[in-house]
Design an enzyme around this catalytic site. Structure first.
Site, PDB file in Angstrom:
ATOM      1  CG  HIS A 260      39.697 -47.381 -16.058  1.00  0.00           C
ATOM      2  ND1 HIS A 260      40.937 -47.811 -16.477  1.00  0.00           N
ATOM      3  CD2 HIS A 260      38.806 -47.973 -16.893  1.00  0.00           C
ATOM      4  CE1 HIS A 260      40.792 -48.631 -17.511  1.00  0.00           C
ATOM      5  NE2 HIS A 260      39.505 -48.729 -17.781  1.00  0.00           N
TER       6      HIS A 260
ATOM      7  CG  HIS B 183      34.272 -52.265 -25.054  1.00  0.00           C
ATOM      8  ND1 HIS B 183      34.705 -53.568 -24.939  1.00  0.00           N
ATOM      9  CD2 HIS B 183      35.002 -51.539 -24.165  1.00  0.00           C
ATOM     10  CE1 HIS B 183      35.656 -53.629 -24.010  1.00  0.00           C
ATOM     11  NE2 HIS B 183      35.848 -52.412 -23.537  1.00  0.00           N
TER      12      HIS B 183
END
EC number: 1.11.1.21
Length: 722
Positions: free
Chosen positions: A99, A265
């Site tokens: 992020h 993920h």
């Protein structure tokens, strides 16, 4: 000193309106006022480090092996105040690093991991960054230990790299060298919305390609796309459109996009086990006692299995603390159906999954729970192109691991510039095309003889200055791309850009190529030296002897070293310095001037002196005369400022952003100008600078300041010089 209700009377010691956030400012009184703050941020007054501190030198003394060992130990050193899922912080650290780097967008090169800006608002409080404050707080003891030799920006990125290594992924490498900022960035436009997760950045919501430039995220406060689907409505094919456009705007292709989605993920989990309305204020809105932490959670213990972040709840793979091919195994093995998380968020869960394929609970390994997929995950098998790539990755795990490692490296390093800026023992030696690498140029030629050839080549001063400027103006300090080094102005796509006047450029380059061949200089050096020769002549015409500093050694990049598609985003559509604007834009030409000046690393003073000087040198695009407020074009004089501020003139509108400057007595038109010319007389701050250069005693200062600012632009991408 007491806070709040502790005031017991008497005169308040605070001078209200002097420095408080509650007082009205210029923008409150005059909402349309030009804001020059973008050109004055991150100066020495905000920097706590000693004068002359050079982080890029300091980090070279870092004990990298000890640091990596400390970070590796941290990954499984679960703290009671924020327990690690399954005893591993790897997923949390990856999300933090992702992020941080994932805010990068190719259109203007802003965002990214290079400044450590995730520590400050608004990023520290974005909805998509929920609980990343905990990740940074877990890193604090390591930052405290290594001190000035390790920036927060490097530490945040490296923590993600070590997280992957701790779960078994061989990473591609890592470079240090990211320098911290010390206050929030004012230069990054994150969107016009006034509330988190508001929608409205599409000209047409049905056309996902109409996402407003330069934005990449689909909603305010998100890094990428809405994990539940477009507008919170699941539809994997529609979400695939958002994913593709968002990742393209981050300079990632389809294969890199699938790899990053799957690899991101493969470890960790999403958190949404509780009521979303039980979450407290974000870090920036928290009280003093929160000490910079946000999102207090009254669901159960508030952490562990009760953690609330995205609202989606569950892990993507069977073994969320191990690098494997489990993501694709589950995607392709099972059918998936829509369900709601405990927090009420849409998520996809498998139908009739085997018990052994379920991940265990983060606290109790005797409990197995369904894995989940977001709408973006489902897009990886529903979109035809993404599915082809996913199938290849599923059938070739080694290939998937390699592609992911390279894409992850690109994500963390995309805004760090060419490879010769990389620092540290794990910096890869392979040249990657997205790094815009340039071979070293020669310094062994006769600069004086080259200058004489340039004086005698028959080109006009304006053509030589314009070519040097056009070559250098592409530089972006945001991601260190562009600039004169490499002479890419002679290659596609730059040689064909309208802003570079292709026909004129071709004529100039043909003369320069002969000189480069004769002298052994690179074409890049000849282009910059040509501008210097012309400016010296213009200064002499103004009555001053001046030498423009020049450092040889630029190289010439090849077509093979140039990613044509990647360079397309650097094409100028405006250049206030050459008084040119192509097309209609939501932002004004003056606002775009400030944006370009900031990307080039210019201060307001440098922008002012360059605009005034370039007008006098007659280098406007296409030979236009707007703003050439002089009778002695080609002379490096202060006439632009003198005549702009002369009260013997009157200024009047004469068309779309075009003005006439006429004699106040006779009404005769002397000159024409644009709004980017007149702003130096109308804006109080810019007028103050213009007045300095209009003074009779500052003519020589003007020449010196112009040459200094010019040299700064020409050398902006000479990372070997600064």
């Amino acid at each position: 000193m007491q806070q709040g209700d502790g005031h017991t009377g008497g005169k308040c010691p605070v001078l209200h309106g002097s420095n408080t956030n509650t007082s009205a400012g210029v923008a409150d009184w005059w909402p349309n006022a030009l804001n020059l703050d973008i050109l004055h941020q991150h100066d020495r007054m905000t920097d706590p480090m000693a004068e002359g501190f050079d982080y890029r030198e300091a980090v070279k003394s870092l004990d990298v092996e000890a640091l990596k060992a400390d970070l590796t130990a941290l990954m499984t050193d679960s703290q009671s105040w924020w327990p690690a899922d399954w005893g591993s912080y790897a997923g949390l650290m990856v999300r933090m690093a992702w992020h941080s780097a994932g805010t990068y967008r190719a259109a203007d090169g802003r965002g990214g991991a290079t400044t450590g800006n995730q520590r400050f608002a608004p990023l520290n409080s974005w909805p998509d960054n929920v609980n990343l404050d905990k990740a940074r707080r877990l890193l604090w003891p390591i930052k405290q230990k290594y001190g000035n030799s390790l920036s927060w920006a490097d530490l945040i990125a490296l923590a993600g790299n070590i997280a992957y290594e701790s779960v078994g992924l061989p990473t591609y490498g890592f470079s240090f060298g990211r320098e911290d900022i010390w206050s929030p960035e004012k230069d990054v436009y994150w969107g016009a919305e006034k509330e988190w997760l508001a929608a409205g950045r599409y000209e047409d919501s049905a056309d996902r390609d109409s996402l407003a430039n330069p934005l990449a995220a689909v909603q305010m406060g998100l890094i990428y796309v809405n994990p539940e689907g477009v507008g919170g409505e699941p539809d994997p094919l529609r979400t695939a459109q958002d994913v593709r456009i968002t990742f393209e705007r981050m300079a990632m292709n389809d294969e890199e996009t699938v790899a990053l989605t799957a690899g991101g993920h493969t470890i960790g989990k999403a958190h949404g086990n509780g009521r979303a309305d039980a979450i407290g204020a974000d870090p920036e809105g928290g009280g003093l006692a929160e000490q910079g932490l946000g999102w207090s959670n009254s669901n159960g213990t508030g952490h562990g299995r009760d953690t609330m972040s995205s609202g989606i709840e569950g892990a993507w793979t069977t073994n969320p603390t191990k690098w494997d091919n489990g993501y694709f195994y589950l995607l392709f093995t099972y059918d998936w159906e829509l369900k709601k998380s405990p927090a009420g968020a849409w998520q996809w869960e498998p139908v009739n999954i085997k018990e052994e394929d379920k991940p265990v609970d983060v606290e109790d390994p005797s409990i197995r729970l369904n894995p989940i997929m977001t709408d973006a995950d489902m897009a990886m098998i529903k979109d035809p192109e993404y599915r082809k790539i996913s199938e290849r990755f599923y059938n070739d795990p080694a290939y998937f691991a390699d592609v992911f490692a390279r894409a992850w490296f690109k994500l963390l390093h995309r805004d760090m510039g060419p490879r010769n800026r990389y620092i540290g023992p794990e910096s890869p030696q392979e040249d990657l095309i997205w790094q815009d690498n340039i071979p070293a140029g020669s310094t062994a030629y006769d600069v004086a003889a080259t200058k004489q050839l340039l004086r005698d080549c028959g080109l006009s001063q304006a053509d030589m200055i314009a070519t040097a400027w056009d070559s250098a103006r592409t530089f972006r300090g945001s991601d260190l791309r562009g600039g004169a080094n490499g002479a890419r102005i002679r290659l596609a796509p730059q040689k064909d850009w309208v802003g570079n006047e292709p026909a004129r450029l071709a004529t100039v380059l043909s003369s320069y190529e002969v000189i480069a061949e004769q002298t052994g200089a690179s074409l890049a050096d000849v282009i910059v030296l040509g501008g210097a020769v012309a400016i010296e002549a213009a200064a002499e015409a103004a009555g001053f002897t001046a030498e423009v500093p020049f450092a040889p050694g630029r190289g010439d990049a090849s077509a093979e070293q140039t990613d044509v598609a990647s360079f397309a985003v650097l094409e100028p559509v405006h250049d206030a310095f050459r008084n040119w604007l192509q097309g209609d834009f939501a932002a004004s030409a003056v606002e775009m001037m400030l944006d370009r000046a900031h990307l080039m690393g210019l201060t307001a003073k440098e922008m002012t002196v360059l605009i005034g000087g370039l007008r006098m040198l007659g280098v406007n695009h296409g030979g236009r005369k707007h703003g050439v407020l002089t009778q002695r074009e080609g002379t490096l004089s202060t006439d632009f400022f003198v005549n702009l501020l002369d009260m013997g003139n009157v200024w009047r509108a004469a068309g779309d952003e075009v003005y006439e400057i006429a004699d106040r007595q006779s009404g005769a038109v002397k000159w024409t100008a644009t709004n980017v010319d007149l702003v130096f007389g109308s804006n109080s701050i810019l007028r103050a600078y213009a007045e300095v250069y209009a003074q009779d005693d500052n003519r020589e200062k003007f020449v010196k300041d112009f040459i200094a600012a010019w040299t700064k632009v020409m050398n902006a991408d000479r990372f070997d010089l600064h």
